[in-house]
Design an enzyme around this catalytic site. Structure first.
Site, PDB file in Angstrom:
ATOM      1  N   GLU A 227       0.884  -1.170   0.000  1.00  0.00           N
ATOM      2  CA  GLU A 227       0.000   0.000   0.000  1.00  0.00           C
ATOM      3  C   GLU A 227       0.913   1.208   0.000  1.00  0.00           C
ATOM      4  O   GLU A 227       1.558   1.525   0.996  1.00  0.00           O
ATOM      5  CB  GLU A 227      -0.923  -0.018   1.227  1.00  0.00           C
ATOM      6  CG  GLU A 227      -2.183   0.807   1.028  1.00  0.00           C
ATOM      7  CD  GLU A 227      -2.072   2.230   1.521  1.00  0.00           C
ATOM      8  OE1 GLU A 227      -0.987   2.825   1.396  1.00  0.00           O
ATOM      9  OE2 GLU A 227      -3.066   2.748   2.020  1.00  0.00           O
ATOM     10  N   CYS A 261      -1.960   8.862   2.874  1.00  0.00           N
ATOM     11  CA  CYS A 261      -1.877   8.417   1.482  1.00  0.00           C
ATOM     12  C   CYS A 261      -3.188   8.648   0.740  1.00  0.00           C
ATOM     13  O   CYS A 261      -3.182   8.937  -0.455  1.00  0.00           O
ATOM     14  CB  CYS A 261      -1.515   6.938   1.427  1.00  0.00           C
ATOM     15  SG  CYS A 261       0.124   6.543   2.052  1.00  0.00           S
TER      16      CYS A 261
END
Length: 456
Positions: A227, A261
Site C-alpha cells: 500500500e 496516502c
C-alpha cells in the site's frame, strides 16, 4: 539506537535500543515456534484474543493516544479516534473472520472437492509512522484471524507505539510468539525479509520503498501486499453540492496534518463552479488552528520530521514558481518544531510538482477542468492510483467510477479506510488488498482438496 525527535519542539524525546541480528533472529524463531500452535487454534479462540486486545485498547485510549501525539505529532483528538478505529478493526475480524475464510465446495469429477483457507506462517508487516495503531491492526488483525503469527517492523520514529502494540497482546495473554515487535534499523530490514521463516510481507509506505521491498520479496518468492503513495483526485463537477464537497474535501486534506496516502491531493473542479468552490474551500481552511498537538483545540499538528517539512516546502515553492496562485500559507512556520501552515494553491496544472509528486502535508491544490471528460483525463494522468472521489449526481458519479484509475472510488463522500471494505491501489500505488473479505485472503493458502474416487 532508535532516536525519536519530538516534532512539536524539535527536541530528543527518547532513544530505544534496536535489535541486533541475533535478537532479530530470536524473535523470528519465536514467531515460527508460536505458529506451530497458533495455526491449530479455532476461529473462536483467535476471535477471543482479538476481542480482548480491542477491549484493552478502548480502556487505555488516552495512554495509547498520547504515544502518537508525542512521537509523530498527531493531534490528541485525532489520536484518540485512531485508537478506537484500531480496536474496531480487531473486533471486525473477530466477528467476521471465520465467515470470510469458510470452506466451500466446488464441483468437479471428484467424489467431493472443496476449497479451504490455511495460514502461511509468520508474516512481517513493515509499517509507517503516520497512523501507528490503525495501520498495525489493519495488517495484524486479519493475519492473526487467519492463523498466521505476526512480526511488526514499525517505523523507527514510533518505537514506543510499536512496543505498546506488542504489549497489548501480552496483557491479553496471547500465546508466546503470536505477535513479535521487531525494532530494527532500516539497513537490517532486508535480512528480516529474506529470513527463511518469514513467509510473506505487508508493506505500507512510499512507492520508492515499496519497490525495494517488492524486489526483495520477489527474489525470495514470497508474497507481498504493498500500500504505497497516492496523489488522489477529487473531481467536483458543476452539479455537485459545493458546500458539502468543500467541507469533506477540506477535511480530507488536513486530517493528520495532511500526512495520509488517501487524502484528497488534486482537487479538480469543473470551470463553471471553479471560482465559487475555491472561495468555499478557502473559507473552510483559513480558520484552522496549527499548534501543539497535545492541545484539545489544535486542528493541525506538526509535520512528523524536519526532512519531510523541507520536502513539502520545496514542492510548494516549485509549484508557486510554475504559476500557481497561493491563497493561504505557503511558507514553513518560524519557531521550534516542524510546523507547516494550511496552504491553498489555486490555478494549479497537472504538470506542476504538487500534482506529479505526492504531497505529504496540509497543502490543498485546485485545478480547473473545462468539463467532466477533461476532469477524468486529468485525474487519470498520474503514476498513482490509490483512491479518488467524484462529486456530482449519484448516477453520473457511479458511471464515472469505472473510468477512474484507482483502487477505491467514493461518490459524494469522504475517502477513508473501513474494516468492512477492501482498500489498495494500482499503478505506483501498489498491489494487493487490505481489509474486508479480500484483505484476509492475501495471507492464506487457498488449498484445493480433491477426494476420490473419480466420478463419471
Amino acid at each position: 539506537m532508535l532516536t525519536v525527535i519530538n516534532p512539536t519542539n524539535g527536541q530528543t524525546l527518547h532513544s530505544v535500543p534496536a535489535l541486533d541480528r541475533a535478537g532479530m533472529e530470536a524473535r523470528i524463531d519465536t514467531a515460527l515456534q508460536g505458529f506451530s500452535q497458533w495455526r491449530k487454534t479455532s476461529f473462536s479462540e483467535r476471535a477471543q484474543l482479538l476481542q480482548r486486545v480491542a477491549n484493552l485498547m478502548r480502556a487505555q485510549e488516552e495512554r495509547l493516544a498520547r504515544l502518537m501525539t508525542d512521537e509523530m505529532g498527531k493531534p490528541i483528538k485525532e489520536a484518540r479516534g485512531e485508537v478506537q478505529k484500531a480496536a474496531w478493526c480487531a473486533e471486525h475480524y473477530a466477528e467476521h473472520g471465520e465467515d470470510y475464510l469458510k470452506t466451500y465446495d466446488l464441483a468437479s469429477d471428484a467424489s467431493h472437492s472443496y476449497i479451504q483457507h490455511l495460514p502461511l506462517g509468520p508474516v512481517m508487516g513493515i509499517l509507517p509512522w503516520n497512523a501507528p495503531f490503525w495501520l498495525a491492526f489493519r495488517f495484524c488483525a486479519p493475519a492473526l484471524m487467519a492463523g498466521n503469527t505476526c512480526l511488526i517492523k514499525h517505523d523507527p520514529h514510533v518505537p514506543a507505539c510499536a512496543e505498546a502494540i506488542a504489549d497489548l497482546f501480552v496483557q491479553a495473554e496471547a500465546p508466546e510468539g503470536v505477535v513479535q515487535n521487531l525494532p530494527l534499523q532500516t539497513p537490517d530490514v532486508e535480512a528480516a525479509i529474506r529470513h527463511k521463516a518469514v513467509r510473506a510481507i505487508s508493506f505500507t509506505g512510499s512507492s520508492g520503498g515499496g519497490s525495494k521491498v517488492a524486489s526483495m520479496a520477489a527474489s525470495e518468492l514470497k508474497p507481498a501486499v504493498l500500500e504505497l503513495g497516492g496523489s488522489d483526485p477529487a473531481i467536483v463537477l458543476a452539479d455537485a453540492d459545493l458546500e458539502q464537497a468543500a467541507d469533506l474535501i477540506g477535511f480530507s486534506r488536513i486530517i493528520n496534518a495532511g500526512q495520509s496516502c488517501i487524502a484528497a491531493k488534486r482537487i479538480i473542479v469543473e470551470a463553471p463552479v471553479y471560482d465559487r468552490f475555491v472561495e468555499l474551500l478557502e473559507a473552510r481552511l483559513a480558520p484552522l488552528k496549527v499548534g501543539d498537538p497535545a492541545n484539545e483545540d489544535t486542528d493541525i499538528g506538526p509535520i512528523a520530521r524536519e526532512d519531510l517539512r523541507a520536502e513539502l516546502a520545496r514542492q510548494v515553492e516549485q509549484t508557486k514558481a510554475a504559476g500557481a496562485r497561493c491563497l493561504l500559507g505557503g511558507e514553513p512556520l518560524d519557531g521550534p518544531g516542524y510546523f507547516y501552515p494550511v496552504t491553498l494553491l489555486a490555478d494549479v496544472t497537472n504538470d506542476m510538482p504538487a500534482c506529479r509528486e505526492e504531497t505529504f502535508g496540509p497543502v490543498a491544490v485546485v485545478l480547473k477542468a473545462e468539463n467532466a471528460e477533461q476532469a477524468l483525463a486529468i485525474a487519470n494522468d498520474s503514476e498513482y492510483g490509490l483512491a479518488g472521489s467524484i462529486w456530482t449526481d449519484r448516477a453520473r458519479g457511479e458511471a464515472m467510477a469505472a473510468d477512474l484509475e484507482t483502487g477505491q472510488v467514493v461518490v459524494n463522500g469522504l475517502v477513508k479506510t473501513d474494516p468492512r471494505l477492501p482498500s489498495g491501489g494500482i499503478k505506483r500505488s501498489g498491489y494487493g488488498r487490505e481489509l474486508g473479505p479480500h484483505g484476509i485472503m492475501e495471507f492464506v493458502n487457498i488449498q484445493q482438496v480433491w477426494v476420490g474416487p473419480k466420478q463419471g
